[in-house]
Design a protein around this motif. Structure first.
Motif, PDB file in Angstrom:
ATOM      1  N   TYR A 170       0.825  -1.206   0.000  1.00 41.46           N
ATOM      2  CA  TYR A 170       0.000   0.000   0.000  1.00 41.46           C
ATOM      3  C   TYR A 170       0.865   1.264   0.000  1.00 41.46           C
ATOM      4  O   TYR A 170       0.531   2.260  -0.634  1.00 41.46           O
ATOM      5  CB  TYR A 170      -0.926   0.022   1.219  1.00 41.46           C
ATOM      6  CG  TYR A 170      -1.847   1.218   1.238  1.00 41.46           C
ATOM      7  CD1 TYR A 170      -3.023   1.225   0.482  1.00 41.46           C
ATOM      8  CD2 TYR A 170      -1.540   2.360   1.985  1.00 41.46           C
ATOM      9  CE1 TYR A 170      -3.859   2.329   0.481  1.00 41.46           C
ATOM     10  CE2 TYR A 170      -2.377   3.464   1.983  1.00 41.46           C
ATOM     11  CZ  TYR A 170      -3.537   3.446   1.230  1.00 41.46           C
ATOM     12  OH  TYR A 170      -4.364   4.544   1.219  1.00 41.46           O
ATOM     13  N   GLY A 171       1.974   1.221   0.720  1.00 42.38           N
ATOM     14  CA  GLY A 171       2.807   2.408   0.835  1.00 42.38           C
ATOM     15  C   GLY A 171       3.881   2.534  -0.224  1.00 42.38           C
ATOM     16  O   GLY A 171       4.559   3.561  -0.296  1.00 42.38           O
ATOM     17  N   LYS A 172       4.037   1.516  -1.062  1.00 40.37           N
ATOM     18  CA  LYS A 172       5.122   1.539  -2.047  1.00 40.37           C
ATOM     19  C   LYS A 172       4.961   2.705  -3.013  1.00 40.37           C
ATOM     20  O   LYS A 172       3.917   2.887  -3.631  1.00 40.37           O
ATOM     21  CB  LYS A 172       5.159   0.221  -2.809  1.00 40.37           C
ATOM     22  CG  LYS A 172       6.410   0.043  -3.646  1.00 40.37           C
ATOM     23  CD  LYS A 172       6.489  -1.366  -4.208  1.00 40.37           C
ATOM     24  CE  LYS A 172       7.793  -1.568  -4.972  1.00 40.37           C
ATOM     25  NZ  LYS A 172       7.904  -2.947  -5.503  1.00 40.37           N
ATOM     26  N   GLY A 173       6.005   3.514  -3.131  1.00 40.17           N
ATOM     27  CA  GLY A 173       5.988   4.655  -4.029  1.00 40.17           C
ATOM     28  C   GLY A 173       5.306   5.887  -3.475  1.00 40.17           C
ATOM     29  O   GLY A 173       5.246   6.918  -4.159  1.00 40.17           O
ATOM     30  N   LYS A 174       4.792   5.812  -2.242  1.00 38.48           N
ATOM     31  CA  LYS A 174       4.040   6.932  -1.687  1.00 38.48           C
ATOM     32  C   LYS A 174       4.824   7.752  -0.660  1.00 38.48           C
ATOM     33  O   LYS A 174       4.428   8.874  -0.348  1.00 38.48           O
ATOM     34  CB  LYS A 174       2.751   6.428  -1.033  1.00 38.48           C
ATOM     35  CG  LYS A 174       1.773   5.779  -2.011  1.00 38.48           C
ATOM     36  CD  LYS A 174       0.524   5.280  -1.294  1.00 38.48           C
ATOM     37  CE  LYS A 174      -0.454   4.657  -2.276  1.00 38.48           C
ATOM     38  NZ  LYS A 174      -1.664   4.135  -1.597  1.00 38.48           N
ATOM     39  N   TRP A 175       5.899   7.188  -0.105  1.00 33.50           N
ATOM     40  CA  TRP A 175       6.660   7.873   0.934  1.00 33.50           C
ATOM     41  C   TRP A 175       7.954   8.448   0.381  1.00 33.50           C
ATOM     42  O   TRP A 175       8.579   7.865  -0.512  1.00 33.50           O
ATOM     43  CB  TRP A 175       6.991   6.916   2.076  1.00 33.50           C
ATOM     44  CG  TRP A 175       5.827   6.581   2.950  1.00 33.50           C
ATOM     45  CD1 TRP A 175       4.984   5.513   2.826  1.00 33.50           C
ATOM     46  CD2 TRP A 175       5.368   7.319   4.085  1.00 33.50           C
ATOM     47  NE1 TRP A 175       4.031   5.538   3.818  1.00 33.50           N
ATOM     48  CE2 TRP A 175       4.239   6.631   4.610  1.00 33.50           C
ATOM     49  CE3 TRP A 175       5.800   8.478   4.721  1.00 33.50           C
ATOM     50  CZ2 TRP A 175       3.545   7.081   5.733  1.00 33.50           C
ATOM     51  CZ3 TRP A 175       5.121   8.926   5.842  1.00 33.50           C
ATOM     52  CH2 TRP A 175       4.005   8.231   6.334  1.00 33.50           C
ATOM     53  N   ASP A 176       8.367   9.560   0.924  1.00 34.17           N
ATOM     54  CA  ASP A 176       9.667  10.134   0.601  1.00 34.17           C
ATOM     55  C   ASP A 176      10.254  10.757   1.863  1.00 34.17           C
ATOM     56  O   ASP A 176       9.595  10.787   2.915  1.00 34.17           O
ATOM     57  CB  ASP A 176       9.540  11.174  -0.511  1.00 34.17           C
ATOM     58  CG  ASP A 176      10.834  11.330  -1.311  1.00 34.17           C
ATOM     59  OD1 ASP A 176      11.887  10.878  -0.825  1.00 34.17           O
ATOM     60  OD2 ASP A 176      10.793  11.904  -2.410  1.00 34.17           O
ATOM     61  N   VAL A 177      11.485  11.257   1.761  1.00 34.29           N
ATOM     62  CA  VAL A 177      12.219  11.769   2.921  1.00 34.29           C
ATOM     63  C   VAL A 177      12.690  13.194   2.658  1.00 34.29           C
ATOM     64  O   VAL A 177      13.282  13.468   1.617  1.00 34.29           O
ATOM     65  CB  VAL A 177      13.443  10.879   3.232  1.00 34.29           C
ATOM     66  CG1 VAL A 177      14.141  11.362   4.489  1.00 34.29           C
ATOM     67  CG2 VAL A 177      13.032   9.431   3.362  1.00 34.29           C
ATOM     68  N   ALA A 178      12.431  14.091   3.595  1.00 36.67           N
ATOM     69  CA  ALA A 178      12.893  15.475   3.512  1.00 36.67           C
ATOM     70  C   ALA A 178      13.661  15.830   4.781  1.00 36.67           C
ATOM     71  O   ALA A 178      13.761  15.026   5.708  1.00 36.67           O
ATOM     72  CB  ALA A 178      11.694  16.422   3.327  1.00 36.67           C
TER      73      ALA A 178
END
Length: 405
Positions: A293-301
């Motif tokens: 479900y979360g694949k490709g939806k999260w990133d890091v800043a």
């Protein structure tokens, strides 16, 4: 909330000082009739050692490794306290979280001196502050070898940001919140447009992160001062952090969850919250618990307030082991450069939520480990492919952890 958080902190501190009463089961297996040595490793969370165990067993055919794992540090803490207090039940190798370590640095006689097993030659593998934290004040005993450093960042849901009309590229997202006040304002804007999702998971993560940042920039300690006096109610760094966390609650921006709890894990498979402060060890946990479900939806800043550091652990060998030599060799392997590099690509995380911790007086760390930076970059690739410029930017945010409890 203010009163409940203070009561919770007081209860947690008392639990740390008094110790848990839970009774843990011991380890029955020592060695097989064929001469095979069975080593038990006690850990919490998801340290990502499974592949390393296989590698070690392949090169040491006479060793069989059994891992005992609990998901929560709050469950692990009373068990290890019981094991060490009674002198039985502990594994051959145990993980000591940063808040547990100072307690046992005062009881080094309960652990094997890793200097007696070639530990001195390993010093060059560690940043100085991480190494010194595992050595007794008199310099005569090496109690534990460092496993990880929790450099800080902010994880966010790109799809929810896009729906709210916010930028999604990490460089642009990082510019949104140079300070926690700016992070709060962006959250208010997000919340006005996204009624079904909260801005962040809960107040405790923000509180924890800002405590570390404030203490590192100020007095150099948080809940306990340098003489181990309880000062959480008078330390301005703690008060400032509490006030910051309270603002998010007052503005109804949080889902009122704590990291690594079952509701938090379930929420990662839904659109429950859009951001979460994430030390490097949390990246694998978000990946695991959010699943497909979360694949490709999260990133890091970048994390608001600049950089920071959240947690870390050490591996130690209790004296109650029957296989001190073999256990020490395994601990050395798991914390070796090769082990650290392999561990920087796990599917899982190594650090669940924690209660307030004692402070040990070690030198202020100046930078995080290179393997931690590799871990941040490697894990982020699972979410969104980084550009060369953003990769370099995030490496800088992982620097300069703070010397706090």
């Amino acid at each position: 909330m203010r009163a409940s958080m203070r009561r919770g902190l007081s209860t947690a501190v008392a639990a740390l000082l008094v110790g848990g009463l839970a009774v843990a089961c011991g380890d029955d297996g020592d060695s097989g009739g064929d001469g095979t040595v069975e080593l038990t490793v006690d850990v919490f969370g998801e340290p990502g050692y499974e592949e390393l165990y296989k590698q070690y067993e392949a090169s040491h055919p006479n060793v069989k490794i059994k891992q005992r794992k609990v998901s929560s540090l709050d469950d692990f803490k009373p068990r290890i306290q019981q094991w060490m207090a009674t002198g039985s039940g502990a594994g051959d190798v145990v993980m000591l979280e940063e808040g547990i370590l100072p307690l046992y640095m005062q009881q080094p006689d309960k652990f094997v001196n890793l200097f007696d097993h070639g530990g001195k030659e390993l010093e060059q593998n560690f940043v100085s502050w991480k190494w010194q934290a595992g050595v007794t004040p008199d310099g005569k005993q090496l109690v534990g070898l460092g496993t990880d450093v929790g450099a800080l960042a902010m994880c966010y849901r790109t799809d929810l940001f896009e729906k709210a009309g916010l930028p999604t590229e990490r460089d642009e997202v990082s510019k949104l919140w140079p300070t926690w006040d700016e992070y709060l304002k962006v959250g208010q804007d997000f919340q006005s447009k996204m009624k079904d999702s909260k801005w962040l998971d809960g107040p405790t993560a923000v509180w924890r992160v800002t405590v570390l940042q404030q203490a590192g920039a100020g007095p150099g300690y948080s809940y306990f001062d340098k003489s181990n006096k309880l000062v959480f109610d008078s330390n301005p760094a703690v008060k400032s952090s509490f006030d910051t966390a309270l603002k998010f609650e007052q503005n109804k921006l949080t889902a009122d969850m704590s990291i690594f709890t079952p509701p938090w894990q379930t929420a990662l498979k839904r659109d429950t919250f859009a951001t979460v402060p994430c030390p490097s060890w949390m990246l694998g946990g978000i990946k695991e618990f959010s699943g497909d479900y979360g694949k490709g939806k999260w990133d890091v800043a970048s994390v608001p307030g600049g950089s920071g550091y959240w947690g870390g652990s050490w591996l130690a060998v209790p004296k109650q082991t029957d296989h001190a030599k073999e256990a020490a060799e395994l601990a050395k392997f798991l914390t070796s450069p090769e082990g650290q590099v392999a561990r920087s690509r796990p599917r899982t995380s190594s650090r669940p939520r924690r209660r307030p911790r004692r402070t040990r007086r070690w030198p202020r760390p100046r930078t995080s480990t290179s393997t931690t930076r590799r871990s941040v970059r490697s894990s982020a690739r699972w979410w969104r492919r980084p550009s060369p410029s953003t990769s370099a930017r995030r490496t800088r945010t992982c620097a300069r952890p703070s010397r706090t409890s």
